[in-house]
Every structure is written in C-alpha cells, then in structure tokens.
Write a protein that holds these residues in place. Structure first.
Motif, PDB file in Angstrom:
ATOM      1  N   ARG A 134       0.863  -1.187   0.000  1.00  0.00           N
ATOM      2  CA  ARG A 134       0.000   0.000   0.000  1.00  0.00           C
ATOM      3  C   ARG A 134       0.899   1.237   0.000  1.00  0.00           C
ATOM      4  O   ARG A 134       0.876   2.038   0.947  1.00  0.00           O
ATOM      5  CB  ARG A 134      -0.924   0.012   1.215  1.00  0.00           C
ATOM      6  N   LYS A 152      -0.181   4.697   1.000  1.00  0.00           N
ATOM      7  CA  LYS A 152      -0.515   4.875   2.419  1.00  0.00           C
ATOM      8  C   LYS A 152       0.682   4.532   3.306  1.00  0.00           C
ATOM      9  O   LYS A 152       0.513   4.267   4.500  1.00  0.00           O
ATOM     10  CB  LYS A 152      -1.700   3.984   2.803  1.00  0.00           C
ATOM     11  N   ALA A 197       0.528   1.302   5.416  1.00  0.00           N
ATOM     12  CA  ALA A 197      -0.180   1.230   6.697  1.00  0.00           C
ATOM     13  C   ALA A 197      -1.077  -0.007   6.736  1.00  0.00           C
ATOM     14  O   ALA A 197      -1.656  -0.412   5.729  1.00  0.00           O
ATOM     15  CB  ALA A 197      -1.016   2.491   6.906  1.00  0.00           C
ATOM     16  N   ASP A 245      -3.449   2.004   9.864  1.00  0.00           N
ATOM     17  CA  ASP A 245      -4.084   3.060   9.084  1.00  0.00           C
ATOM     18  C   ASP A 245      -5.154   3.703   9.964  1.00  0.00           C
ATOM     19  O   ASP A 245      -6.180   3.095  10.266  1.00  0.00           O
ATOM     20  CB  ASP A 245      -4.712   2.464   7.818  1.00  0.00           C
TER      21      ASP A 245
END
Length: 257
Positions: free
Chosen positions: A20, A23, A26, A65
């Motif tokens: 990911r 992100k 996360a 996240d």
C-alpha cells in the motif's frame, strides 16, 4: 490470492512486499490477514528456506491506518482478531525471517520488524514507537521483543517518548543487524537472504525453538530441550552433508532437509 501484499518465491526465498505504498504501507485488517497467510504458506513450502518482508515504495510500514479507527473501536479486540494472529504466525515459523526495512517503520510496522529474526536497515530507514503519540501502548509484541534487543531502560525510553530512531542509531543500539547503503540496498538484501537460504534450514528452526525456550524453561529443562533438539538435528541430511564436506575438505551444499 493477495491484494494488500505481493508474494513471490524465487531461489528458495519467499519475498513478501507490503503493498500500500500510497498509504506508506499502513496496516488494515486485510493486510494483517494476508501477511499471516503468506508467512504460513512460506512455512509450509519445502522450497522456501528464507522469508524476506519489506515494503513497496518509500516506507516499510507506517503502522495502523488511522482512517480505519473510530471512537467505538475495541482496540483490544482488534489485536486479538488481527495483529495477534499475524505476529503469532511469524513466531511459529521455523524458517529465518528478514525484515528488510527500506524506510520508516512506525507503530505496528516497528512491531512487525521486531518480530523478525533479522533487521536489515537502509540508510534512509527509521523506527518510531508512535503509539504514545495517539495515547496508546506499544502492541503486536513490541515491548516483548524490544526489551530483549535493547534492554529495559532503552525500551522504556522508546515506548514513552516515542522519539525517532535513525538507521545509524538502530545499528548502534542493537535494533539492526546490518546498515545498508541505499546504492547497494537490493544487492545486499538479496545476498544476505541467499546466504540464509543456503544454510541448514532444519537446524535454524531448532535454533529458533531454543531461543524461544530460554525465557520460559528452567536451566535443567532447557538442557533437556537442547538435547532433544540436537538429536533431531543429528538425524538430518544437512548434518551428514556438513560432516562429509568437512572430511572431504570441500564446501557443504545443504538441501534444507
């Protein structure tokens, strides 16, 4: 089979990429599950003799996240359902596991790296026990492993202050096994993984059992487990190959059996 990670096997090495990158890799629940499934698959695959966990993009793993967190969440149940099973899968694996920390490892990403047997750290990597910055405690086995690596006093400092640890500092305090220049990152990680994959895999698994037993057994019980482990190791093909190679003055070629 996987959406949140990328999993590949080549030359006896299982490569697990947290995937990911937008992100900073996360964690979401699906990624927790997929990491556990991949580690279990590698554990059961006779062709796999070493596992490497790393991150896609510029981060290793930035932790949970926070977009998935809400005020009604039972954080304890999240650990029981997602993080605990993932970390247990790593602990139960009897093959060597490398965390190739290519960037920031924060929060549960830090915990993931700690749960591996080796931490190869890029010059641009860093570690942050970020839990305190959102009013939480280190989880996913973080303090269990951290105190073993850096001692009680330093673990307390890292947990309570949540300060960033640079790659150089990680090497100095014993968090990292190797500090690798950015320019030779892929080459050096591949070489280290290949070296582990060429070793007697069954003996490595027995070493991991012994290391886990140190904190739970009396010395007498530990010696008995040590004897049982050595008996098993002595019956492996790799033991016979090692002895034969020594007697024949050649380099051993281990099969992992």
């Amino acid at each position: 089979m996987f959406e949140m990670i990328r999993y590949e096997v080549a030359d006896g090495i299982a490569w697990l990429y947290l995937n990911r990158p937008d992100k900073l890799n996360a964690f979401i629940a699906q990624m927790n599950r997929e990491v556990g499934v991949a580690v279990k698959a590698a554990s059961n695959d006779e062709e796999v003799r070493c596992i490497v966990i790393t991150g896609e993009g510029r981060a290793f793993c930035s932790g949970q996240d926070l977009a998935e967190v809400d005020e009604n969440m039972d954080h304890g149940q999240v650990l029981r359902d997602h993080y605990g099973p993932m970390i247990k899968q790593l602990r139960e694996c009897e093959k060597p596991i490398i965390a190739a920390v290519n960037g920031v490892a924060a929060g549960a990403g830090f915990s993931l790296a700690l749960a591996c047997d080796f931490r190869l750290v890029s010059e641009r990597a860093s570690f942050v026990n970020a839990f305190i910055h959102v009013g939480l405690i280190p989880d996913s086995g973080n303090l269990y492993y951290l105190t073993q690596l850096v001692g009680h006093a330093k673990a307390t400092e890292l947990a309570m202050l949540g300060e960033k640890v640079t790659a150089a500092e990680a090497l100095e305090m014993g968090l990292a096994n190797r500090l690798i220049p950015v320019d030779t990152w892929e080459e050096d990680v591949n070489a280290f993984a290949a070296r582990l994959a060429a070793l007697p895999t069954k003996a490595i698994g027995l070493i991991k059992r012994s290391l886990k037993a140190i904190s739970t057994l009396s010395f007498e019980d530990y010696l008995e487990q040590e004897a049982q482990g050595q008996r098993i190791a002595g019956l492996t093909k790799d033991h016979r190959e090692g002895v034969n190679a020594f007697m024949q003055k050649r380099k051993p070629v281990y099969s992992g059996q």
